[in-house]
Design a protein around this motif. Structure first.
Motif, short mmCIF file in Angstrom:
data_model
loop_
_atom_site.label_atom_id
_atom_site.label_comp_id
_atom_site.label_asym_id
_atom_site.label_seq_id
_atom_site.Cartn_x
_atom_site.Cartn_y
_atom_site.Cartn_z
N GLY A 178 0.81 -1.21 0.00
CA GLY A 178 0.00 0.00 0.00
C GLY A 178 0.84 1.26 0.00
N LEU A 179 1.97 1.21 0.69
CA LEU A 179 2.84 2.38 0.73
C LEU A 179 3.43 2.69 -0.64
CD1 LEU A 179 4.51 1.70 4.18
CD2 LEU A 179 3.06 3.66 3.60
N ALA A 180 3.53 1.69 -1.53
CA ALA A 180 3.98 1.97 -2.89
C ALA A 180 3.02 2.93 -3.59
CB ALA A 180 4.09 0.66 -3.69
N GLU A 181 1.72 2.70 -3.41
CA GLU A 181 0.74 3.61 -4.02
C GLU A 181 0.77 4.98 -3.35
OE1 GLU A 181 -1.08 3.37 -6.64
OE2 GLU A 181 -1.32 1.25 -7.12
N VAL A 182 1.06 5.02 -2.06
CA VAL A 182 1.19 6.31 -1.38
C VAL A 182 2.36 7.10 -1.96
CG1 VAL A 182 1.66 7.43 0.84
CG2 VAL A 182 0.09 5.48 0.74
N VAL A 183 3.50 6.42 -2.14
CA VAL A 183 4.67 7.06 -2.75
C VAL A 183 4.32 7.60 -4.13
CG1 VAL A 183 6.98 6.62 -3.68
CG2 VAL A 183 6.36 5.75 -1.41
N LYS A 184 3.49 6.87 -4.85
CA LYS A 184 3.10 7.28 -6.21
C LYS A 184 2.54 8.70 -6.23
CE LYS A 184 -0.92 6.34 -7.74
NZ LYS A 184 -2.15 5.61 -8.15
N TYR A 185 1.72 9.06 -5.24
CA TYR A 185 1.11 10.39 -5.24
C TYR A 185 2.16 11.48 -5.09
CZ TYR A 185 -3.39 8.06 -5.03
OH TYR A 185 -4.48 7.27 -5.32
N GLY A 186 3.16 11.24 -4.27
CA GLY A 186 4.24 12.21 -4.18
C GLY A 186 5.04 12.27 -5.46
N ALA A 187 5.31 11.10 -6.05
CA ALA A 187 6.14 11.04 -7.25
C ALA A 187 5.47 11.73 -8.44
CB ALA A 187 6.45 9.58 -7.58
N LEU A 188 4.16 11.61 -8.56
CA LEU A 188 3.51 12.14 -9.76
C LEU A 188 3.14 13.61 -9.67
CD1 LEU A 188 0.10 12.51 -9.68
CD2 LEU A 188 0.25 10.05 -9.34
N GLY A 189 2.96 14.14 -8.42
CA GLY A 189 2.49 15.51 -8.39
C GLY A 189 2.70 16.31 -7.12
N ASP A 190 3.44 15.79 -6.14
CA ASP A 190 3.56 16.53 -4.88
C ASP A 190 4.93 16.27 -4.25
OD1 ASP A 190 3.32 17.72 -2.41
OD2 ASP A 190 1.34 16.91 -1.98
N PRO A 191 5.93 17.06 -4.63
CA PRO A 191 7.27 16.85 -4.08
C PRO A 191 7.35 17.06 -2.58
CG PRO A 191 7.19 18.84 -5.44
CD PRO A 191 5.91 18.12 -5.65
N LEU A 192 6.48 17.90 -2.02
CA LEU A 192 6.49 18.10 -0.56
C LEU A 192 5.98 16.85 0.16
CD1 LEU A 192 5.21 21.78 -0.24
CD2 LEU A 192 7.56 20.92 -0.09
N PHE A 193 4.98 16.19 -0.41
CA PHE A 193 4.49 14.93 0.14
C PHE A 193 5.58 13.86 0.03
CE2 PHE A 193 1.22 11.29 -0.31
CZ PHE A 193 1.23 11.05 1.05
N PHE A 194 6.32 13.86 -1.08
CA PHE A 194 7.43 12.92 -1.26
C PHE A 194 8.46 13.12 -0.14
CE2 PHE A 194 11.20 11.04 -3.07
CZ PHE A 194 10.74 10.02 -3.88
N GLU A 195 8.77 14.37 0.16
CA GLU A 195 9.72 14.65 1.25
C GLU A 195 9.16 14.19 2.59
OE1 GLU A 195 10.62 18.80 1.19
OE2 GLU A 195 11.41 18.75 -0.87
#
Length: 367
Positions: free
Chosen positions: A185-202
């Motif tokens: 599930g965390l892979a899909e969570v990472v996806k949201y940061g990777a595709l459009g939210d660098p702050l969420f990625f951080e």
């Protein structure tokens, strides 16, 4: 009623995503979404023993006049088939489900996809309430109304768009989730940061320890932020004719791996969906760097984050690049027989790229 965080999904068929602990025991909240008296609770052999009786009991206690039936399917992606779909349709027929009946999908993405597709087809469409019990289904498959089953030629090739009446995500269910499924599930969570939210990625880079430990606060925040991103995109593009395709970052590669391996469950060593998406995101990032679209340093940053979450980042051994490419040609995003992939310009900057050179894709698949 239990306290819950709420994410609103707008558009032509608006609904709410409710996120919080112990929601599966909140009969009033659950029953509020049943318009008629017929309810079919669809679950699988892993989830049903844990929660089905409690959900059915809570519904009956809140609305004694409800006629509640339960259908339990075998667990695993290998059972997301037309045959299993037919069995849910048979269960609806046996219940005598009318046009105002409601299907409650209790489980992970397989149950949600299959039960949602059955709801889309019964009497040309009845209500479906998604009750996701895995992190992957809470942040991805339960939101947006994409329902489908797999066929031998590929994943999710038979399905329909059918927005749910509601999504109720009980974070308490994650306490019974095997560690491998939490990581998926965390892979899909990472996806949201990777595709459009660098702050969420951080944020995900910083919060790795509490997320992997199952911390309620961290998980609720991750779910709410992920659902918020998906809800905004789905509202703007409900039928995936443009921006919504970005949500498939890593999925064209990942689905090809899943299909070529025969789907997790048929083979214990096969990657599950989240694991395949993790590999797929890295392949998409590598291809982007190869095409001069993105810095290689961002690929390495993505690889590092996924590996820190215990996820695979390389194509499993024994899979032929040509066979994987053949699977990718069946992807629903392709146009006029040409590959159309979600790639990126770096972290937080995904885009859809048409007419991708198959020779370069083969290079990436070959490692």
């Amino acid at each position: 009623m239990s306290a819950a965080r709420t994410v609103a999904v707008g558009g032509a068929s608006p609904y709410r995503i409710e996120i919080g602990p112990d929601l599966l025991h909140d009969g009033e909240r659950l029953a509020a979404h049943a318009r008629g008296r017929h309810v079919l609770l669809v679950s699988d052999s892993n989830v049903a023993p844990l929660y089905a009786a409690a959900v059915a009991g809570a519904l009956r206690q809140a609305r004694p006049a409800l006629s509640v039936a339960t259908h339990v399917m075998p667990a695993g992606e290998a059972h997301k088939t037309l045959a299993s779909f037919g069995q849910v349709i048979d269960a609806l027929a046996a219940l005598g489900a009318s046009r105002d009946a409601t299907v409650y999908a209790l489980g992970g993405g397989v149950v949600g996809d299959l039960a949602g597709f059955a709801a889309a087809c019964w009497m040309r469409g009845i209500d479906c309430v998604q009750l996701p019990t895995t992190l992957l289904s809470m942040v991805d498959s339960s939101v947006g109304g994409k329902t489908a089953v797999d066929i031998p030629q590929g994943k999710n090739l038979v399905g329909a768009f059918h927005p749910p009446r509601a999504v109720i995500a009980d974070t308490g269910a994650l306490r019974t989730l095997p560690p491998r499924e939490l990581r998926a599930g965390l892979a899909e969570v990472v996806k949201y940061g990777a595709l459009g939210d660098p702050l969420f990625f951080e944020w995900l880079e910083r919060e790795r320890a509490p997320l992997l430990a199952g911390d309620d606060r961290a998980l609720a925040e991750a779910i709410a932020r992920s659902c918020g991103h998906k809800a905004a995109i789905v509202e703007r593009d409900p039928l995936e004719r443009g921006e919504r395709a970005l949500l498939n970052l890593g999925h064209t590669f990942g689905h090809a791996i899943e299909a070529e391996q025969g789907y997790a469950g048929a083979d214990r060593d096969a990657l599950n969906h989240g694991e395949a998406v993790a590999v797929g995101m890295v392949l998409a990032a590598r291809l982007s760097a190869m095409l001069g679209m993105a810095p290689e340093s961002d690929t390495e940053r993505l690889r590092s984050l996924l590996r820190a979450y215990g996820l695979p980042v390389d194509v499993p051994p024994g899979l032929a690049p040509a066979e994987l490419l053949g699977r990718m040609r069946l992807d629903k995003k392709n146009l006029a027989g040409r590959l159309r992939l979600v790639l990126w310009r770096g972290i937080g900057k995904a885009e859809v790229v048409p007419d991708v050179d198959e020779a370069r894709v083969l290079e990436v698949l070959a490692g």
